[in-house]
Design an enzyme around this catalytic site. Structure first.
Site, PDB file in Angstrom:
ATOM      1  N   PHE A   1      75.094  47.150  53.558  1.00  0.00           N
ATOM      2  CA  PHE A   1      75.368  46.431  52.575  1.00  0.00           C
ATOM      3  C   PHE A   1      76.176  46.605  51.395  1.00  0.00           C
ATOM      4  CE2 PHE A   1      70.601  45.877  53.433  1.00  0.00           C
ATOM      5  CZ  PHE A   1      70.985  44.745  54.146  1.00  0.00           C
TER       6      PHE A   1
ATOM      7  N   ASP B   1      77.960  47.571  48.176  1.00  0.00           N
ATOM      8  CA  ASP B   1      77.239  47.752  46.825  1.00  0.00           C
ATOM      9  C   ASP B   1      77.357  46.713  46.029  1.00  0.00           C
ATOM     10  OD1 ASP B   1      77.973  48.896  43.884  1.00  0.00           O
ATOM     11  OD2 ASP B   1      76.556  50.130  44.762  1.00  0.00           O
TER      12      ASP B   1
END
Length: 182
Positions: free
Chosen positions: A169, A171
């Site tokens: 993912f 940031d």
């Protein structure tokens, strides 16, 4: 209700670049300030209908998330939240018969398929263009799959056979920094 909560919260799970401007609850980050207010809305009125999602405006979001609509950065974020929730409402109505369950079930237990379905909504389509290539992040779409897995213990609406194939993912600040830097 849990399914609708997770999917709709992830629809507005962005904006960390604006969080320094939010009126935060004591002891809460920007994310938990937003998530707590959204949960209170669910507790008081249940899951929003498609019509309610479509009708939300920036001032409605400011009131619901207990934010100052006169604060320009916050007003911008609340406008984006209203846009994201309306897009979710349109997606549910036009593609899934108005049902959060049908949205998730349309993926057939595949995280990649749900990510691509969510990417039909403009604010889920977080991509960057670099050296003639399109680089997708799909951060919130992937996070939605992970959050559903957590919320349902990897069963039912939280079961994805390919969850382990999602990319890392990005940031929260990566898309914001890219936007600010042009």
């Amino acid at each position: 209700a849990r399914l609708a909560f997770v999917v709709s919260l992830d629809a507005v799970n962005f904006g960390s670049g604006w969080f320094p401007h939010l009126r935060k609850r004591p002891g809460c980050s920007g994310y938990f300030t937003i998530a707590s207010a959204w949960k209170e809305r669910f507790d008081a009125r249940g899951a929003p209908s498609v019509d309610e999602l479509l009708a939300l405006r920036a001032q409605d979001c400011a009131q619901m998330f207990q934010q100052d609509p006169g604060n320009e950065p916050v007003a911008e974020l609340m406008g984006l939240f209203a846009q994201a929730l309306a897009a979710l409402g349109r997606c549910l109505r036009e593609r899934h018969g108005g049902s959060f369950a049908h949205l998730v079930e349309s993926a057939g237990g595949r995280a990649e398929a749900l990510v691509l379905e969510l990417a039909h909504m403009p604010l889920y389509r977080d991509v960057a263009h670099c050296d003639g290539r399109t680089l997708p992040f799909y951060k919130r779409a992937q996070l939605t799959c992970s959050d559903l897995d957590l919320a349902f213990g990897g069963q039912g609406w939280g079961r994805f056979e390919d969850l382990d194939r999602l990319t890392i993912f990005a940031d929260n600040l990566v898309p914001h920094v890219l936007r600010v830097e042009g």
